[in-house]
Enzyme design. Structure first.
Site, PDB file in Angstrom:
ATOM      1  N   PHE A 257     152.873  62.556  12.502  1.00 13.00           N
ATOM      2  CA  PHE A 257     153.186  61.215  11.985  1.00 13.00           C
ATOM      3  C   PHE A 257     154.490  61.196  11.210  1.00 13.00           C
ATOM      4  O   PHE A 257     154.648  60.421  10.271  1.00 13.00           O
ATOM      5  CB  PHE A 257     152.027  60.698  11.130  1.00 13.00           C
ATOM      6  N   GLY A 483     148.683  65.432  19.558  1.00 11.34           N
ATOM      7  CA  GLY A 483     147.410  64.727  19.600  1.00 11.34           C
ATOM      8  C   GLY A 483     147.515  63.427  20.374  1.00 11.34           C
ATOM      9  O   GLY A 483     146.563  62.675  20.504  1.00 11.34           O
ATOM     10  N   LEU A 630     150.866  54.740  31.078  1.00  8.04           N
ATOM     11  CA  LEU A 630     150.769  55.975  31.859  1.00  8.04           C
ATOM     12  C   LEU A 630     149.341  56.493  31.922  1.00  8.04           C
ATOM     13  O   LEU A 630     148.939  57.108  32.913  1.00  8.04           O
ATOM     14  CB  LEU A 630     151.699  57.039  31.253  1.00  8.04           C
ATOM     15  N   LYS A 633     143.579  55.524  28.700  1.00 13.05           N
ATOM     16  CA  LYS A 633     142.753  56.020  27.596  1.00 13.05           C
ATOM     17  C   LYS A 633     143.599  56.548  26.439  1.00 13.05           C
ATOM     18  O   LYS A 633     143.382  56.181  25.282  1.00 13.05           O
ATOM     19  CB  LYS A 633     141.814  57.127  28.099  1.00 13.05           C
ATOM     20  N   GLU A 705     153.820  54.042  17.867  1.00 16.28           N
ATOM     21  CA  GLU A 705     153.939  53.400  16.562  1.00 16.28           C
ATOM     22  C   GLU A 705     153.751  51.890  16.636  1.00 16.28           C
ATOM     23  O   GLU A 705     153.882  51.190  15.638  1.00 16.28           O
ATOM     24  CB  GLU A 705     155.310  53.745  15.956  1.00 16.28           C
TER      25      GLU A 705
HETATM   26 MO1  MOS Z   1     157.587  59.601  13.873  1.00 15.35          MO
HETATM   27  S1  MOS Z   1     157.660  58.938  11.966  1.00 15.35           S
HETATM   28  O1  MOS Z   1     159.182  59.499  14.411  1.00 15.35           O
HETATM   29  O2  MOS Z   1     156.797  61.035  13.942  1.00 15.35           O
END
Ligand code: MOS
Length: 744
Positions: A257, A483, A630, A633, A705
């Site tokens: 993240f 992940g 793509l 799920k 994001e």
């Molecule tokens: Mo993201 S904040 O570019 O892992």
């Protein structure tokens, strides 16, 4: 038709639209399908090896020692105070190479910094190595360190008047058009509201961890990082080495993240310590260290001004942000990223200024900019809808731009309005009542919505794909799977284009020994690394067509067979000892000639207790358009995770800094409140069909994001609709709602 023949590199710079896609003509039928993660069985059975799980003969354990002043100098480290303890091997305080968060600062060209000067409370200043983790941790806690403390700047409120303009980041710090102040002055309807959001931590489940092994003059680092090809350069620079002498391996990463985009202190510490003691060293950050000493999302103070005519058409849009960072750091939270193009307004001002504080380094955290910037913008739009007397969706439709309002370039694809309309129909938006108009016993019910947008980026990325003598394909790239599902989508792309059952594709990631990839960041991972795999497979298709003696566009690849010219030949027969090709993609003119973004619309229903002020989210729904999906799920899972982050931002996540020294006081998952299962309701996700020919040959855009962008605003707007209370200081904990709630 592509004329690759024997050539083994297929390079593409996205200078032009790419209307054709091999993902549309593939015969295997796996692209887009909700295929289970191919790495899933390894993960649930504990056979996927993470950075902290590598073992080596003679392995030693390192534990970081951290500063206990917020600003000042380290004057002495009394290593002898712990050298005699059982199991302790050494204390390393090599200030020349032991650098700060080198990968996360704005300027990686700066020479390595020592940490004799303490930049923030909790900054790593030394590493203790021992025969066991426990012995290292014990000694690190007993180590006597002397400081010369100095006055620091620990309060945003106290220093908010002093700020400076940062250099250009992912966007210019100042941008806009027209004469915004005059336009605001003359507007019929005005909103002028300031929203604040606190520092946050990425809180990835896997703590940062590195195991450093020296093989002669080569450093092998088993780490937990997102962008290996640049992490390798950063680590080499920190160590004063050539990048080709550094190899980073990160086959599985338990979330990042943003906190693992650049190298963190534990990798340099492990590398320095391993060299010093001549043994492999593993350094795993404790959870508190992850909070103290990796990176935070900056707190923000965002003033949003909206000036509109009586019909709700914007005449002015202002988004002026104050963020914070350490002195001299150039990174700023780009709160106004989506504000640049989300709504049509002839007069726009977007600014970012940095308040310099001696707090933990601020850097990228999931959807840097949009995650908190869209909270302010989308709450302000809700306030404007109320002021004009319009439905929030109708207000947004009236301000839908036909082109980028500042740069005047076309949108590559944009389905914000269809997302809002489809979401409204699915959610039952028409049943929404006026503010504070739906009381059921003690509970006040309400609905809110917000737009979502996240810029789409393409990054340089490369991959090698080979087909062996058995007709099985192998993908190799130093891309990571944090992940997100990278292993699975790269297998699907390969399977689709080469006509192989997915079980006949092996994907090898997370090793800088493979061709350099974009890495996982900025929602660009799938588009960039996927395109490199696409290009390699396209070249292999050309080679197969040559071997068949047919034109590439007359070739069908399916179930391991090449079909064309009335023949069907097993691939294994055609490829002999095997064939290979490399694909390389780079961004080109398309990113300047079109504005590329994914879009969506979030809907939320909440119940707020009229007595206690507690908020319960009842349900959330989002409709999104991110180009070709793509894998249905893994795409949905990306959105679910993002929306969950949005719930945290709206209701509970807040890093607290001690005003006396900047120390982060709630530095574990017991005190830093990420949403848990009980906080997260049913979330429904739908994707609209879309192809973006300007983005890449797959026609896919970023999703990672998108789910967080705007999600918190939908929650806040639902709280307003439920209660009539407009709280602007996030997170919206019950104390901020109680005073305004209607009497029971
Ligand atoms: Mo993201 S904040 O570019 O892992």
């Amino acid at each position: 038709m592509f004329g690759f023949g024997k050539s083994d590199t297929n390079a593409l710079t996205m200078d032009k639209p790419h209307p054709d896609s091999l993902l549309d003509t593939g015969a295997q039928g796996v692209i887009g399908k909700p295929i289970d993660r191919i790495d899933g069985p390894l993960k649930v059975s504990g056979r996927a090896t993470y950075a902290a799980e590598y073992d080596f003969p003679d392995l030693a354990y390192g534990f970081l020692v951290r500063a206990t002043v917020g600003a000042g100098k380290v004057t002495e480290v009394d290593a002898d105070s712990v050298r005699g303890l059982p199991g302790v091997i050494d204390v390393i305080t090599d200030y020349k190479t032991f650098i700060r968060n080198p990968g996360q600062g704005g300027d990686t060209n700066k020479p390595p910094q020592g940490v004799a000067d303490v930049a923030y409370f909790g900054e790593p200043i030394a590493i203790v190595v021992a025969d066991s983790y426990e012995a290292a941790r014990d000694a690190a806690q007993q180590l006597r360190v002397s400081y010369e403390a100095k006055e620091g700047r620990y309060s945003f409120a106290a220093y908010r008047e002093e700020h400076d303009k940062p250099p250009e980041g992912v966007m210019p710090p100042y941008t806009g058009t027209g004469d915004p102040d005059a336009a605001f002055e003359g507007a019929a309807v005005k909103i002028d509201a300031t929203y604040t959001t606190p520092s946050q931590n990425s809180a990835a489940m896997e703590p940062h961890a590195s195991t450093a092994v020296w093989e002669g003059d080569e450093l092998h680092l088993y780490g937990a990082y997102q962008m290996l090809s640049t992490d390798r350069i950063q680590l080499a620079k920190a160590m004063g080495m050539k990048p080709d002498k550094v190899r980073i391996i990160a086959r599985y990463v338990g979330g990042g993240f943003g906190s693992k985009l650049g190298i963190a202190p534990e990798s340099v510490a492990a590398a320095v310590a391993a060299k010093a003691i001549g043994r492999p060293v593993k350094c795993v950050m404790a959870r508190q260290q992850v909070f103290d000493a990796t990176v935070r999302r900056s707190n923000t103070e965002q003033r949003v001004r909206l000036g509109a005519d009586a019909d709700g058409k914007l005449v002015m849009l202002g988004h002026n942000s104050l963020v914070s960072n350490l002195p001299e750091e150039s990174f700023f939270e780009p709160c106004g990223q989506a504000t640049q193009f989300l709504y049509a307004a002839p007069n726009i001002t977007i600014t970012h200024d940095i308040v310099r504080l001696d707090w933990l380094l601020a850097a990228s955290m999931r959807a840097p900019g949009e995650a908190v910037g869209m909270i302010a913008l989308e709450c302000a739009m809700d306030e404007l809808a109320e002021a004009v007397g319009l439905d929030p969706i109708e207000l947004r439709k009236r301000n839908e731009p036909g082109e980028h309002p500042i740069d005047h370039i076309p949108f590559s694809s944009r389905q914000l309005v269809p997302c809002m309309e489809r979401g409204a129909a699915l959610f039952g938006w028409s049943k929404r009542k006026p503010a504070a108009g739906d009381r059921r016993g003690e509970w006040l019910y309400g609905m809110g919505m917000a737009a979502s947008a996240r810029s789409n980026m393409l990054q340089k990325s490369s991959a090698k794909v080979s087909i062996d003598g058995q007709g099985r394909a192998t993908v190799e790239t130093d891309m990571t799977d944090i992940g997100t599902g990278t292993y699975t989508i790269l297998a699907q792309i390969t399977s689709e284009i080469l006509g192989l059952p997915i079980d006949d594709v092996t994907v090898k990631l997370g090793d800088t020994a493979f061709p350099p990839a974009a890495g996982s960041g900025g929602s660009f991972g799938a588009g960039s690394s996927g395109t490199s795999v696409y290009l390699a497979c396209e070249a292999l298709r050309g080679q197969i067509a040559d071997k068949m003696g047919v034109a590439a566009d007359g070739l069908t690849l399916k179930d391991g067979r090449a079909i064309g010219d009335n023949r069907s030949v097993p691939l294994a027969e055609l490829v002999g000892d095997g064939i290979a090709a490399t694909g390389e993609v780079a961004p080109g003119k398309q990113e300047k000639e079109t504005l590329q973004s994914s879009y969506g619309a979030h809907f939320c229903e909440v119940a707020v207790n009229a007595v206690t002020g507690e908020v319960r989210i009842k349900r959330m729904l989002g409709v999104f358009a991110g180009g070709r999906i793509l894998n249905a799920k893994t795409a949905r899972s990306q959105i679910l995770g993002g929306v969950t982050f949005g719930i945290g931002t709206a209701l509970s996540e807040e890093l607290m800094h001690d005003p006396r020294n900047g120390k982060i006081v709630n530095r574990d998952l017991g005190e830093y409140h990420v949403p848990v299962n009980a906080d997260v309701p049913q979330i429904d996700v739908e994707f609209l069909s879309e192809r973006d020919i300007h983005a890449n040959p797959m026609h896919a855009k970023g999703l990672g994001e998108l789910g967080i962008s705007g999600a918190g605003a939908a929650v806040a707007n639902a709280i307003y609709n439920a209660t009539g209370v407009r709280a602007r200081d996030f997170p919206l904990t019950l104390d901020k709602l109680l005073d305004g709630l209607p009497a029971v």
